[in-house]
Design a protein around this motif. Structure first.
Motif, mmCIF file in Angstrom:
data_model
loop_
_atom_site.group_PDB
_atom_site.id
_atom_site.type_symbol
_atom_site.label_atom_id
_atom_site.label_comp_id
_atom_site.label_asym_id
_atom_site.label_seq_id
_atom_site.Cartn_x
_atom_site.Cartn_y
_atom_site.Cartn_z
ATOM 1 N N ARG A 1 0.822 -1.219 0.000
ATOM 2 C CA ARG A 1 0.000 0.000 0.000
ATOM 3 C C ARG A 1 0.854 1.266 0.000
ATOM 4 N N LYS A 2 1.873 1.295 0.831
ATOM 5 C CA LYS A 2 2.717 2.485 0.967
ATOM 6 C C LYS A 2 3.421 2.808 -0.353
ATOM 7 N N GLU A 3 3.925 1.776 -1.012
ATOM 8 C CA GLU A 3 4.607 1.986 -2.297
ATOM 9 C C GLU A 3 3.642 2.523 -3.347
ATOM 10 N N LEU A 4 2.423 1.976 -3.385
ATOM 11 C CA LEU A 4 1.427 2.463 -4.341
ATOM 12 C C LEU A 4 1.037 3.908 -4.039
ATOM 13 N N GLU A 5 0.878 4.227 -2.751
ATOM 14 C CA GLU A 5 0.544 5.602 -2.377
ATOM 15 C C GLU A 5 1.653 6.569 -2.798
ATOM 16 N N THR A 6 2.888 6.142 -2.642
ATOM 17 C CA THR A 6 4.024 6.975 -3.057
ATOM 18 C C THR A 6 4.011 7.191 -4.564
ATOM 19 N N ALA A 42 -6.463 10.509 -1.689
ATOM 20 C CA ALA A 42 -6.143 10.891 -0.310
ATOM 21 C C ALA A 42 -5.439 9.732 0.377
ATOM 22 N N ALA A 43 -4.131 9.857 0.556
ATOM 23 C CA ALA A 43 -3.359 8.815 1.249
ATOM 24 C C ALA A 43 -3.899 8.657 2.663
ATOM 25 N N GLY A 44 -3.999 7.428 3.106
ATOM 26 C CA GLY A 44 -4.518 7.172 4.438
ATOM 27 C C GLY A 44 -6.022 6.937 4.443
ATOM 28 N N GLY A 45 -6.681 7.195 3.319
ATOM 29 C CA GLY A 45 -8.117 6.942 3.207
ATOM 30 C C GLY A 45 -8.312 5.537 2.678
ATOM 31 N N PHE A 46 -9.005 5.450 1.535
ATOM 32 C CA PHE A 46 -9.159 4.152 0.886
ATOM 33 C C PHE A 46 -7.789 3.641 0.466
ATOM 34 N N SER A 47 -7.655 2.334 0.338
ATOM 35 C CA SER A 47 -6.386 1.803 -0.139
ATOM 36 C C SER A 47 -6.197 2.255 -1.588
ATOM 37 N N PRO A 48 -4.957 2.369 -2.035
ATOM 38 C CA PRO A 48 -4.735 2.808 -3.407
ATOM 39 C C PRO A 48 -5.360 1.846 -4.427
ATOM 40 N N MET A 49 -5.334 0.544 -4.130
ATOM 41 C CA MET A 49 -5.947 -0.406 -5.072
ATOM 42 C C MET A 49 -7.455 -0.214 -5.119
#
Length: 181
Positions: free
Chosen positions: A3-8, A65-72
């Motif tokens: 998740r963190k990598e996708l958000e980045t 919005a990072a921290g909201g829904f997962s990026p996927m």
């Protein structure tokens, strides 16, 4: 990719980083293509819609919005909505490809190992679907696999549109709970 990598990657896309966009595409395109193809049923149309999806991702990356829904979840929502929009456009016209043309496209589908894993997941999901009331399960399937709108489903089940939204939301919560067991 976690998740963190996708958000980045999405954050970098919002800043116009093409390398991050390429990496995001490489990490997520096969899953999104599968979702779009499952809805549209035609490979050529699914490929076209997938391009539209990534154009939207590039243009709207700053809306994530990072921290909201997962990026996927965010990406899948964009893909699903684009596929449903294409399906609705198609319902007014004829099929773009004839059955004979579709049958001549070589099968690039998953191999036996992937199919076995998918069959297990499908059986698990169907077990959870069977825990829903039959009309709720049919509505979930029509909305999320066949692309029917809330209004269409509300008419079909003769309930107000907000009731249909509630049915679907509660059904999805029950499915999520069941699948997490």
């Amino acid at each position: 990719m976690d998740r963190k990598e996708l958000e980045t990657l999405i954050a970098k896309c919002a800043l116009g980083d093409r390398a991050a966009f390429d990496a995001l595409y490489a990490a997520t395109s096969s899953k999104l293509f599968g979702i779009v193809l499952r809805i549209l049923k035609t490979r050529a149309e699914a490929e076209e819609v997938l391009q539209e999806v990534y154009v939207k991702v590039w243009q709207k990356a700053d809306h994530y919005a990072a921290g909201g829904f997962s990026p996927m979840t965010w990406l899948i929502t964009i893909a699903r909505n684009a596929a449903i929009d294409a399906l609705r456009r198609r319902k007014g016209g004829s099929e773009a490809l004839s059955e004979t043309v579709i049958n001549t496209v070589p099968d690039a589908g998953p191999g036996p190992e992937v199919l076995a894993v998918q069959a297990g997941e499908r059986a698990r999901l169907m077990g959870c679907m069977s825990e829903l009331e039959p009309d709720r399960a049919e509505a979930v399937q029509a909305a999320y696999l066949e692309g029917d709108s809330y209004a269409d489903l509300a008419d079909r089940y003769d309930v107000p549109i907000n009731t249909m939204r509630t049915w679907l939301r509660r059904s999805l919560l029950k499915l999520r709970e069941c699948l997490s067991r």
